[in-house]
Design a protein around this motif. Structure first.
Motif, mmCIF file in Angstrom:
data_model
loop_
_atom_site.group_PDB
_atom_site.id
_atom_site.type_symbol
_atom_site.label_atom_id
_atom_site.label_comp_id
_atom_site.label_asym_id
_atom_site.label_seq_id
_atom_site.Cartn_x
_atom_site.Cartn_y
_atom_site.Cartn_z
ATOM 1 N N LYS A 115 -3.366 5.272 -10.468
ATOM 2 C CA LYS A 115 -3.585 6.710 -10.696
ATOM 3 C C LYS A 115 -3.727 7.451 -9.367
ATOM 4 C CE LYS A 115 -4.783 10.448 -12.874
ATOM 5 N NZ LYS A 115 -3.806 11.388 -13.247
ATOM 6 N N LYS A 116 -4.441 6.841 -8.426
ATOM 7 C CA LYS A 116 -4.620 7.456 -7.104
ATOM 8 C C LYS A 116 -3.282 7.590 -6.384
ATOM 9 C CE LYS A 116 -7.127 6.808 -2.756
ATOM 10 N NZ LYS A 116 -8.067 5.946 -2.021
ATOM 11 N N TYR A 117 -2.445 6.526 -6.444
ATOM 12 C CA TYR A 117 -1.134 6.592 -5.789
ATOM 13 C C TYR A 117 -0.257 7.655 -6.452
ATOM 14 C CZ TYR A 117 -2.027 2.302 -3.139
ATOM 15 O OH TYR A 117 -2.518 1.389 -2.269
ATOM 16 N N THR A 156 0.844 -1.208 0.000
ATOM 17 C CA THR A 156 0.000 0.000 0.000
ATOM 18 C C THR A 156 0.874 1.250 0.000
ATOM 19 O OG1 THR A 156 -0.082 0.061 2.401
ATOM 20 C CG2 THR A 156 -1.788 -1.231 1.256
ATOM 21 N N VAL A 214 1.610 -1.261 -9.419
ATOM 22 C CA VAL A 214 0.192 -1.225 -9.047
ATOM 23 C C VAL A 214 -0.678 -1.248 -10.298
ATOM 24 C CG1 VAL A 214 -1.577 0.201 -7.939
ATOM 25 C CG2 VAL A 214 0.653 -0.102 -6.852
ATOM 26 N N LYS A 215 -0.188 -0.644 -11.396
ATOM 27 C CA LYS A 215 -0.965 -0.628 -12.642
ATOM 28 C C LYS A 215 -1.293 -2.044 -13.116
ATOM 29 C CE LYS A 215 0.419 3.756 -14.742
ATOM 30 N NZ LYS A 215 1.149 4.377 -15.881
ATOM 31 N N SER A 261 -4.294 -2.787 -10.603
ATOM 32 C CA SER A 261 -5.439 -1.856 -10.578
ATOM 33 C C SER A 261 -4.990 -0.509 -11.127
ATOM 34 C CB SER A 261 -5.973 -1.702 -9.150
ATOM 35 O OG SER A 261 -6.981 -0.710 -9.113
ATOM 36 N N ASN A 273 -6.744 2.116 -11.634
ATOM 37 C CA ASN A 273 -7.347 3.233 -10.877
ATOM 38 C C ASN A 273 -6.558 3.523 -9.607
ATOM 39 O OD1 ASN A 273 -9.366 3.547 -12.766
ATOM 40 N ND2 ASN A 273 -10.711 2.063 -11.773
ATOM 41 N N ARG A 274 -6.199 2.429 -8.890
ATOM 42 C CA ARG A 274 -5.423 2.645 -7.668
ATOM 43 C C ARG A 274 -4.040 3.193 -7.992
ATOM 44 N NH1 ARG A 274 -3.346 -1.732 -3.391
ATOM 45 N NH2 ARG A 274 -2.960 -2.813 -5.320
#
Length: 586
Positions: free
Chosen positions: A105-107, A62, A96-97, A100, A102-103
């Protein structure tokens, strides 16, 4: 950690590819700075199984785990460098890509926000240091001002004491002069008494006379001594008076200097008056141009009026159902607004074909050449009149374009306002001001960079600037402002200048209509009833649009070669208009 971990390879079915392999290898290198997996899990506030899951590529850590790892890891006994931090974040986002997007992009946004927060903190610290330095400078300035005030007070007190001492000396000298005069009067009285006694006792005895004469000489010596003392005192008093005269002369010289400054100020006001007179002469010249254009329109209307009158007198009257020639109706509708705007007071439009019957007639002396040309047809006369009206409209549009250009670039040729004079609407000079950037505004969608600038008067204005100036300034920094007629016409900073001179769009639209419609009306009048009206209407619209762009280019540009390009573009458009109207048919 104890021992070296074997090289990691993804298992079958694992969604990660090369990005996950690079991330796991990098994560293992960072975790190698901890002695054991348990110590790594304790430092990173997680359990040993979670750490094993991450290093085996089963899961991607995370955002919080990566942040703690970058804080706690000590590669080679040192803290994580900025380069390693950047690489870690990039590999983490790529890994992470794979699981996910989306996650990821968030990170990525979170990492960008953290970087921006650090930059904001650095800027705040710099701002705090600058404020502390400014406070120190202000404190030193206040101490210096207090010291100067104290020195001024001491110097003033010393001068007051010296003036008082000089006044005491003058009073003492005046007292001594009074005493000397009194002693002289007494001596004179004693001399008179001695002379009387001498006369009375002259006959008494020669010895007494000698004694008396001796006494007289002694008294004369005393009087001479007192006279010398008196002269010395008078000389001292004269020196004091000379010092006062010198002081008065210095004051007179200072007064003459102030008078010279006042005379220079009067010369400056006189120069401004001369500039104002020149501006008035320029306005009068523009009015003369407009009057000439109006006269040309009036003469053209007179020609049409005479032709219509002769046609009514010589030719049979038209039937009620007969329409006037199309060329006259078209040209009259095109030029009607121009003729009404340019007609001198007291004159009305001529009544005739294409003109309302109640509009009245223009009356002017008839030309002998018009009476002699009996062989010209009524249609020919109408075509000539329409061409004259169209040329008059074009001339009027060109005159207004020249005036608009002169008004737009007037600040480039105006003198700089003298010190103490504000560049208001009544002043024909360029003012220099220093403004402060209150806010920076940028619109990514419109690609516009704007600054909210505070002027010395306290008013704030939003001005659009170039990107170089927008990037060079910050909120609170100063910029140089050029002011003309009370408005900001240029913003300068970091060696760059942006001119802010809005175009007079309404005036440009009016000029484009005059020149464009006049250009289309000439070939329409020449072609007469064979004019392709639908084609002419579309060509008129395009010609007005092209003229609007060309005139705007000419009005805005301060360089002659750019103005020449705009004029050539306008001439090419006029030539194309002529060819289309003369050649094409509906």
């Amino acid at each position: 950690m104890n021992g070296q971990r074997p090289a990691w390879e993804p298992k079958e079915g694992n969604p990660g590819g090369s990005e996950l392999v690079a991330w796991v290898e990098h994560l293992r290198d960072l975790l190698a700075s901890f002695p054991t997996d348990q110590e790594a899990a304790t430092a990173l506030r997680t359990d040993k199984g979670k750490v094993s899951t991450y290093v085996n590529g089963l899961e991607v850590p995370t955002l919080e785990f990566v942040k703690r790892l970058l804080r706690e890891a000590r590669p080679n006994g040192n803290q994580v460098t900025e380069e390693v931090r950047t690489v870690t974040r990039a590999l983490h986002v790529e890994a992470v890509k794979a699981f996910s997007p989306n996650r990821a992009k968030k990170y990525q946004d979170a990492y960008m926000y953290e970087d921006l927060s650090q930059e904001v903190g650095v800027l705040k610290e710099e701002r705090r240091l600058l404020r502390r330095e400014l406070d120190a400078v202000r404190q030193r300035a206040a101490e210096k001002a207090q010291w100067l005030r104290a020195q001024h007070s001491q110097e003033k007190a010393r001068l007051a004491e010296e003036v008082e001492l000089a006044q005491d000396q003058v009073r003492a000298l005046e007292q001594r002069l009074a005493d000397a005069e009194q002693r002289i009067d007494q001596a004179r009285e004693e001399t008179a008494v001695a002379r009387r006694e001498l006369v009375e006792f002259r006959s008494a005895a020669g010895m007494e006379l000698v004694v008396a004469r001796r006494q007289v000489r002694e008294l004369q010596d005393q009087a001479a001594a007192r006279e010398r003392v008196h002269r010395l005192q008078q000389r001292e008093l004269s020196e004091a008076a000379q010092e006062k005269i010198t002081a008065l002369e210095e004051e007179l010289a200072h007064t003459r200097q102030e008078l010279a400054v006042a005379e220079e100020r009067a010369d400056e006001i006189l120069g401004r008056l001369v500039e104002s007179r020149a501006e008035i002469e320029r306005i009068r010249t523009a009015e003369d141009h407009r009057t000439a254009a109006e006269q040309a329109v009036a003469e053209a209307l007179d020609v049409v009026d005479d032709a219509y009158a002769r046609q009514q007198a010589d030719a049979p009257r038209l039937d009620e159902g007969t329409e006037p020639p199309k060329s006259l109706v078209t040209v009259t509708a095109t030029i009607a607004t121009t003729a009404e705007a340019g007609r001198p007071p007291g004159r009305t439009a001529p009544a005739g074909p294409g003109v309302p019957a109640g509009a009245g007639r223009l009356r002017s002396p008839k030309s002998p050449a018009a009476d002699s040309d009996k062989h010209l047809s009524f249609a020919d006369v109408l075509q000539i009149g329409a061409c004259v009206l169209a040329l008059a409209a074009i001339v009027l549009g060109i005159i207004q374009a020249v005036d608009a250009h002169a008004e737009t670039v007037a600040d480039l040729h105006a003198p700089v306002c003298p010190s103490g004079v504000t560049a208001t609407a009544q002043q024909n000079c360029v003012g220099r001001e220093t403004g402060q950037v209150v806010q920076k505004m940028r619109s990514l969608g419109e690609n516009m960079d704007r600054l909210n600038v505070k002027r010395p008067s306290g008013a704030t204005e939003i001005q659009q600037v170039e990107f170089d100036i927008y990037r060079a300034v910050r909120e609170g920094s100063t910029v140089d402002l050029t002011v003309w007629k009370g408005d900001i016409v240029a913003v300068s900073a970091a060696g760059k200048t942006t001119r802010i001179r809005p175009l007079p769009h309404l005036s440009l639209l009016w000029i484009a209509l005059l020149i464009g419609l006049g250009t289309v009306a000439i070939p329409c009048a020449l072609k007469g009833s064979a004019t392709p009206w639908k084609t002419a209407a579309w060509v008129a619209l395009g010609c007005c649009f092209e003229t609007y762009i060309s005139v705007g280019f000419v009005v805005e540009s301060p360089y002659w070669w750019l103005q020449l390009i705009g004029v050539l573009f306008c001439l090419i458009g006029a030539a194309v208009t002529f060819i289309i109207v003369i050649t094409f048919e509906d």
